[in-house]
Design a protein around this motif. Structure first.
Motif, short mmCIF file in Angstrom:
data_model
loop_
_atom_site.label_atom_id
_atom_site.label_comp_id
_atom_site.label_asym_id
_atom_site.label_seq_id
_atom_site.Cartn_x
_atom_site.Cartn_y
_atom_site.Cartn_z
N UNK A 263 -44.66 -39.04 21.73
CA UNK A 263 -44.84 -39.59 23.15
C UNK A 263 -44.18 -38.71 23.91
N UNK A 264 -44.73 -38.53 25.41
CA UNK A 264 -44.05 -37.49 26.31
C UNK A 264 -42.82 -38.21 27.19
N UNK A 265 -42.77 -39.41 27.00
CA UNK A 265 -42.11 -40.20 27.91
C UNK A 265 -40.72 -39.92 27.71
N UNK A 266 -40.18 -39.43 28.80
CA UNK A 266 -38.78 -39.06 29.15
C UNK A 266 -37.72 -40.12 28.79
N UNK A 267 -36.77 -39.78 27.91
CA UNK A 267 -35.70 -40.53 27.53
C UNK A 267 -34.18 -40.13 28.40
N UNK A 268 -34.11 -39.10 28.29
CA UNK A 268 -32.86 -38.55 28.93
C UNK A 268 -32.94 -36.93 29.05
N UNK A 269 -32.02 -36.35 29.69
CA UNK A 269 -31.91 -34.91 29.96
C UNK A 269 -30.77 -34.60 28.95
N UNK A 270 -30.92 -33.35 28.45
CA UNK A 270 -29.79 -32.76 27.73
C UNK A 270 -29.19 -31.59 28.09
N UNK A 271 -27.97 -31.10 28.15
CA UNK A 271 -27.49 -29.62 28.16
C UNK A 271 -28.10 -28.67 27.29
N UNK A 272 -28.69 -27.64 27.89
CA UNK A 272 -29.35 -26.86 26.86
C UNK A 272 -28.66 -25.22 26.76
N UNK A 273 -28.76 -24.51 26.03
CA UNK A 273 -28.49 -23.11 26.11
C UNK A 273 -29.39 -22.39 24.96
#
Length: 869
Positions: free
Chosen positions: A667-677
């Protein structure tokens, strides 16, 4: 003289008197005819058409009926035999389960149906000490309508749910042919040994539609064999069934299929153009070798041809005599090749079935192809005799009566036109290669991944045109090149000087023979370049599963019958393998994740900008940072980012502090945002390149970790006994993978290339040296009369073989290099790879071996002959 009567009689008598030379030319023509005829019959029979295809496909049925899950399908004229019809516009919703739908009420009264035998996936079966997989074929094989669609070697096809038939390959693998046990312990009675008509060597189990060996797919189209009443019009019936979601394929359409609706593109013509080029070069090589034999034969007939001219014959009569000999040899070769091919094909049917992995139910003879092959063979014989015939027609009658055939003594002159043609060919090759290189660079810089190749039709056609021009120019120049090489004779010992000067004087035979060797060696050299660059491309694109020397065990969680993670299993493996450390990698699931209707449990993934391979999303993988840190400087950077609680993305350009969106992978439903590098392009290791990495501690804050693979860091390579113990524990010998890097198959390839080059070189050398010995017997007798030792004949034959083989191999490698210069682009090799070992073997070893063989097979002494000129 008459136009053709006397030439035919003279040609027949000459062929009988010079039986060895006639058989040699016939063999040169007959062998390709034999091979092409054999290949045409075998391949055509392995891929039948017409009534044979209908029998193999639908047995005794009148038609095949496809039951789809839709209430209406769309059939494009000409497309019906080339694939499953799609749903009609607005009718793409499932309205039925095809496997449980009964089509008989929609068919005319008196119709009969039977489920067609179709591939239904893989079945997991138990053996004595492990498990194995077999292809599952499901259908009403015992129904009379299916007769002919499968080969029953013993017993019968299954008729009940608890009955199966198995293939001979599976019976050998199981070690028993009485019962079969599925992965869940269900036993099935084996009632027969059977094979599919194609892929007969594949381990296969045959079952009825209601067996439990595989889970049925409720959306899959089901195919039936249909027996219709005689009065039914299948076309009208098919038009009605389309509006009900069923598709009828009549037997007549299988026998005489309509043309493909997709037409023929330029790309489709590429393989045929390459095949035509290969066939053309092959015919040219035959003409060159056979022409050498005809040239020597014409010289030995000099006195006889002089008598023809003294009796009132014209140069045209002389030319007709020699050309007729070519026609006669071509007919003998073609008829002999066709007869031997027929005997070979029909007497060794089981061998060809094993080779093609197919069962021959009816012989398919490609009469048109065979007729074309025969015409080409006869034409090759005629073409081979044309140049010797022209030379024979130019002889002065008095010189011919004296048995003297003009020997070229003037300085060799290389034609300017040939040099220009060679230059144009080289320019075309380099220009086409440059265009291919530009296309490859563009493909690599695009978002298509790092395994790019480039094969545009225009540049490839330019390269092939250039190679063809270069070959024609070299064939044209070779007699003069042979004469030029004679200038090096003063640096060689006596036998070498004699060999070079003999080659120069008689370049009517050494030129064509060397050209034939050049073309044959060019083919093997081209294959060497192609394989070397293909291997280089595979090595550059190789992706490791783990660090070198590590063992990897993967799990398919949630898949019925697949290997699943158990802590006690890992402990047992630790006791078998020489393990220093183990690391568990796992997918991340939401705490409340549940399996969907297909039994798949979604895992967490992140959506990202496009990376260096064009991907815009990665599955989230939990892994110990200490394990990642073992992968060099990149691994240490990634481990540091993971310890900070961030998600590490492979090769994705990110801004400082940028976040990525997390979602379930279904699914493309957004769950949350995460810090990425991101730290740039990762090493070519699968989990570093294909997944987003997160530490187990951070993953547990998102959900649960389900182990998907375990990496074992080993102290040494496991032994065969240890690997066998692992296979018994896992129930399969394919479960554990030990990373050993890219395995180069170059050694076996080198042996094959050298053998091929040796065979083709020896063929050309043997023909030229034997003809030289026959033509120069008077010269050798003169040498013996003036005191030359008996071994001189051996040394001269060896020197002649080495000279011709060396010149042909050097030029052949040069022509092959023209193709090789293009091969690295076509195969996506990171650089132009030169197979030095293979080329050194061709250029150095093969000519020396040809000379040694000629020395061993040549007699030191010969009977004295008279010399009349």
């Amino acid at each position: 003289m008459g136009q053709w009567g006397p030439p035919l009689r003279i040609a027949r008598r000459t062929a009988r008197r010079s039986l060895g030379r006639t058989l040699l030319v016939a063999a040169l023509i007959g062998l390709p005819v034999l091979a092409a005829t054999w290949l045409g019959i075998v391949l055509k029979t392995a891929s039948p058409s017409g009534e044979a295809l209908a029998n193999n496909t639908i047995g005794r049925a009148d038609a095949r009926l496809d039951v789809t899950q839709y209430d209406k399908v769309q059939v494009t004229p000409g497309q019906e035999i080339y694939g499953e019809p799609p749903p009609a516009d607005g009718h793409d919703k499932a309205v039925r389960t095809p496997s449980t739908f009964d089509p008989l009420p929609l068919l005319p009264p008196g119709s009969k149906v039977a489920r067609q035998l179709v591939d239904s996936g893989m079945a997991e079966l138990r053996t004595a000490d492990s498990r194995t997989s077999a292809t599952l074929i499901v259908g009403d094989g015992a129904n009379p309508l299916a007769t002919g669609t499968v080969k029953v070697d013993k017993g019968r096809m299954p008729a009940k749910a608890d009955e199966v038939a198995i293939s001979p390959a599976l019976a050998k693998k199981l070690g028993s042919s009485d019962t079969v046990v599925s992965a869940d312990g269900t036993k099935y009675t084996v009632v027969g040994i059977a094979r599919m008509l194609t892929n007969q060597s594949t381990p296969t189990v045959f079952g009825t539609p209601d067996n439990a060996l595989a889970e049925p797919d409720p959306t899959r189209t089901v195919q039936y064999l249909v027996d219709l009443p005689d009065a039914v019009d299948s076309d009208q019936l098919g038009a009605k069934l389309v509006d009900q979601g069923l598709f009828l394929l009549p037997r007549a359409t299988i026998i005489d299929p309509p043309p493909s609706p997709y037409g023929t593109s330029a790309a489709d013509l590429g393989p045929y153009a390459a095949m035509a080029l290969v066939i053309g070069f092959g015919i040219l090589e035959i003409v060159l070798l056979a022409g050498t034999a005809f040239a020597v034969g014409a010289r030995r007939q000099t006195r006889e041809l002089g008598l023809v001219m003294a009796a009132g014959g014209t140069p045209g009569d002389v030319r007709r005599i020699v050309v007729t000999q070519g026609l006669f040899a071509g007919l003998v070769g073609v008829l002999g090749g066709l007869v031997i091919a027929g005997v070979t094909v029909f007497s060794a049917k089981p061998l060809w079935e094993a080779m093609t992995d197919s069962i021959f139910t009816a012989w398919q003879i490609p009469w048109g192809t065979i007729a074309g092959i025969a015409v080409l063979g006869v034409g090759a014989g005629l073409a081979a005799a044309v140049v010797p015939a022209i030379s024979a027609g130019r002889q002065a009658p008095m010189a011919a009566l004296a048995g003297r055939f003009t020997v070229t003594s003037k300085a060799a002159r290389i034609r300017i036109v040939a040099v220009v043609l060679l230059a144009v060919g080289l320019v075309c090759v380099f220009a086409g290669s440059a265009q291919l290189g530009a296309a490859l660079k563009s493909a690599r810089s695009s978002q298509l991944g790092n395994q790019a190749t480039a094969t545009p039709n225009g540049p490839i056609a330019l390269v092939l045109l250039g190679i063809t021009a270069a070959v024609i120019a070299l064939v044209w120049m070779l007699p003069s090149l042979v004469a030029k090489a004679a200038g090096l004779a003063r640096m060689l010992p006596l036998s070498g000087r004699m060999a070079l000067r003999d080659a120069s004087r008689h370049r009517h035979r050494t030129g064509p023979a060397t050209a034939a060797i050049m073309m044959a060696v060019a083919g093997t050299a081209a294959v060497a370049f192609a394989a070397a660059n293909s291997i280089a491309a595979d090595a550059a694109n190789y992706v490791a599963v783990s660090k070198h020397g590590n063992a990897v065990l993967r799990f398919d969680q949630g898949v019925p019958g697949a290997l699943t993670y158990r802590p006690e299993l890992i402990t047992s493996l630790d006791g078998i393998l020489p393990v220093r450390q183990q690391y568990e990698l796992g997918d991340v699931l939401l705490p409340n994740a549940k399996a969907n209707q297909y039994g798949y449990t979604p895992v967490l993934a992140v959506a990202t900008p496009q990376n260096f391979e064009g991907s815009d999303g990665f599955t989230l993988l939990a892994v110990d940072p200490a394990f990642v840190a073992t992968f060099g400087a990149y691994g240490e950077q990634v481990a540091a980012g993971m310890r900070d609680g961030k998600v590490v993305l492979p090769g994705v350009p990110l801004q400082a502090g940028q976040k990525v969106a997390m979602h379930n992978d279904d699914s493309e439903h957004l769950l949350r945002n995460l810090d990425a590098v991101s730290y740039g392009k990762p090493p070519a290791v699968q989990f570093l390149r294909d997944t987003a990495l997160i530490s187990p501690e951070a993953a547990r804050k998102l959900g649960t970790v389900r182990v998907s693979e375990v990496h074992f860091e080993l102290t040494r390579d496991p032994s065969k006994d240890q690997l066998a113990a692992v296979s018994r524990l896992l129930g399969s010998d394919e479960g554990l993978t030990v990373e050993k890097g890219y395995q180069n198959p170059g050694r076996l390839f080198l042996i094959g290339i050298l053998l091929a080059a040796t065979v083709v070189t020896l063929l050309g050398v043997a023909i030229s040296v034997s003809l030289s010995a026959a033509e120069g017997r008077a010269d050798l007798a003169t040498l013996a009369a003036i005191g030359a030792p008996p071994r001189r004949r051996r040394s001269l034959a060896a020197a002649q073989a080495w000279v011709l083989g060396q010149l042909g191999c050097v030029l052949g490698v040069g022509v092959g290099a023209l193709y090789g210069y293009t091969a690295h682009t076509a195969f996506g090799s990171p650089r132009f790879t030169v197979p030095w070992a293979e080329l050194a073997g061709i250029v150095v070893v093969v000519p020396l071996f040809a000379g040694l063989l000629a020395w061993l097979l040549t007699r030191s002494r010969l009977p004295m002959v008279s010399r009349v000129d």
